[in-house]
Design a protein around this motif. Structure first.
Motif, PDB file in Angstrom:
ATOM      1  N   LEU A   1       0.879  -1.196  -0.081  1.00  0.00           N
ATOM      2  CA  LEU A   1       0.020  -0.039  -0.158  1.00  0.00           C
ATOM      3  C   LEU A   1       0.994   1.233   0.003  1.00  0.00           C
ATOM      4  O   LEU A   1       2.014   1.253   0.250  1.00  0.00           O
ATOM      5  CB  LEU A   1      -0.890  -0.104   1.088  1.00  0.00           C
ATOM      6  CG  LEU A   1      -1.873  -1.214   1.104  1.00  0.00           C
ATOM      7  CD1 LEU A   1      -2.912  -0.911   2.556  1.00  0.00           C
ATOM      8  CD2 LEU A   1      -2.936  -0.912   0.306  1.00  0.00           C
ATOM      9  N   SER A   2       0.315   2.255  -0.431  1.00  0.00           N
ATOM     10  CA  SER A   2       0.999   3.583  -0.327  1.00  0.00           C
ATOM     11  C   SER A   2       1.165   4.093   1.052  1.00  0.00           C
ATOM     12  O   SER A   2       0.610   3.737   1.953  1.00  0.00           O
ATOM     13  CB  SER A   2       0.302   4.486  -1.288  1.00  0.00           C
ATOM     14  OG  SER A   2      -1.144   4.796  -0.733  1.00  0.00           O
ATOM     15  N   ILE A   4       0.701   6.569   3.943  1.00  0.00           N
ATOM     16  CA  ILE A   4      -0.669   7.342   4.688  1.00  0.00           C
ATOM     17  C   ILE A   4      -0.454   8.667   4.697  1.00  0.00           C
ATOM     18  O   ILE A   4       0.713   9.216   4.793  1.00  0.00           O
ATOM     19  CB  ILE A   4      -0.921   6.697   6.244  1.00  0.00           C
ATOM     20  CG1 ILE A   4      -2.200   7.122   6.432  1.00  0.00           C
ATOM     21  CG2 ILE A   4       0.264   7.234   6.940  1.00  0.00           C
ATOM     22  CD1 ILE A   4      -2.728   6.482   7.759  1.00  0.00           C
ATOM     23  N   GLY A  41      -8.189   3.930  -3.445  1.00  0.00           N
ATOM     24  CA  GLY A  41      -7.242   3.905  -1.975  1.00  0.00           C
ATOM     25  C   GLY A  41      -8.203   3.118  -1.097  1.00  0.00           C
ATOM     26  O   GLY A  41      -9.389   2.435  -1.090  1.00  0.00           O
ATOM     27  N   TYR A 148      -5.042   5.504   2.735  1.00  0.00           N
ATOM     28  CA  TYR A 148      -3.918   5.192   1.603  1.00  0.00           C
ATOM     29  C   TYR A 148      -4.283   5.373   0.463  1.00  0.00           C
ATOM     30  O   TYR A 148      -5.458   4.763   0.046  1.00  0.00           O
ATOM     31  CB  TYR A 148      -3.716   3.425   1.865  1.00  0.00           C
ATOM     32  CG  TYR A 148      -3.183   3.155   3.320  1.00  0.00           C
ATOM     33  CD1 TYR A 148      -1.823   3.281   3.504  1.00  0.00           C
ATOM     34  CD2 TYR A 148      -4.064   2.652   4.240  1.00  0.00           C
ATOM     35  CE1 TYR A 148      -1.396   2.878   4.924  1.00  0.00           C
ATOM     36  CE2 TYR A 148      -3.404   2.544   5.469  1.00  0.00           C
ATOM     37  CZ  TYR A 148      -2.198   2.476   5.729  1.00  0.00           C
ATOM     38  OH  TYR A 148      -1.597   2.085   7.153  1.00  0.00           O
ATOM     39  N   ASP A 150      -3.793   4.509  -3.413  1.00  0.00           N
ATOM     40  CA  ASP A 150      -3.114   3.690  -4.277  1.00  0.00           C
ATOM     41  C   ASP A 150      -2.860   4.222  -5.387  1.00  0.00           C
ATOM     42  O   ASP A 150      -1.669   3.931  -6.015  1.00  0.00           O
ATOM     43  CB  ASP A 150      -3.794   2.352  -4.221  1.00  0.00           C
ATOM     44  CG  ASP A 150      -4.144   1.511  -2.879  1.00  0.00           C
ATOM     45  OD1 ASP A 150      -2.987   1.613  -2.083  1.00  0.00           O
ATOM     46  OD2 ASP A 150      -4.834   1.113  -2.588  1.00  0.00           O
TER      47      ASP A 150
END
Length: 172
Positions: A1-2, A4, A41, A148, A150
């Motif tokens: 995941l990206s 935060i 996300g 998150y 994405d």
């Protein structure tokens, strides 16, 4: 995941990235009369207001010039560019807390929104051209959307309504 994006912890920001502000090129794409924005996300909460979580913000309040925001208590994705509220409903309360996809398409004829592959909702009221644009928050960061993100895709053209639900799906 990206990574935060934290909400309401940005008290002394000096660079656009620290404020979740889009740079010059993405903002220029959104300033075009014709564009499509897709956000994928998973939100983890909103410190300022659990009811409204901004996905794409231009304005300074949760319902002023925010082309895409969630209405968690109603289970909806909303678009309110300052004068005309439209919404995709029936997504389920808290839908944005699990993986989601949301899309906004706009051109001189109006705008359309959809989320999680649902039916498209349209309006002839245009989204105003932003001086600046933000991901997961509005201009004053009063309603930051912790989560998150994405994927964010900005197309320099308007995706047809028939194709929009295929883009508005969770990141895979």
């Amino acid at each position: 995941l990206s990574p935060i994006i934290p909400g309401n912890t940005l008290s002394a920001v000096t660079r656009p990235i620290e404020a979740a502000q889009f740079g010059a090129v993405p903002t220029a794409l959104m300033q075009r009369a014709t564009a499509t924005v897709v956000v994928r996300g998973k939100l983890v909460g909103s410190k300022a207001s659990p009811a409204y979580t901004v996905l794409l913000g231009y304005g300074s309040s949760p319902t002023s010039n925010n082309p895409m925001y969630t209405d968690g208590s109603a289970g909806a994705l909303r678009s309110y560019p300052g004068s005309d509220l439209i919404g995709v409903t029936g997504l389920g309360v808290g839908w944005e807390k699990s993986a989601f996809g949301a899309a906004l398409a706009m051109n001189p004829s109006g705008r359309s929104i959809t989320a999680n592959g649902s039916a498209v909702v349209t309006s002839s009221v245009l989204v105003p051209s932003p001086a600046s644009a933000f991901l997961g928050k509005d201009y004053e960061s009063s309603f930051a959307s912790d989560g998150y993100y994405d994927e964010v895709v900005i197309f320099p053209f308007r995706v047809a309504n028939a194709d929009l639900p295929r883009l508005a799906v969770p990141y895979a």
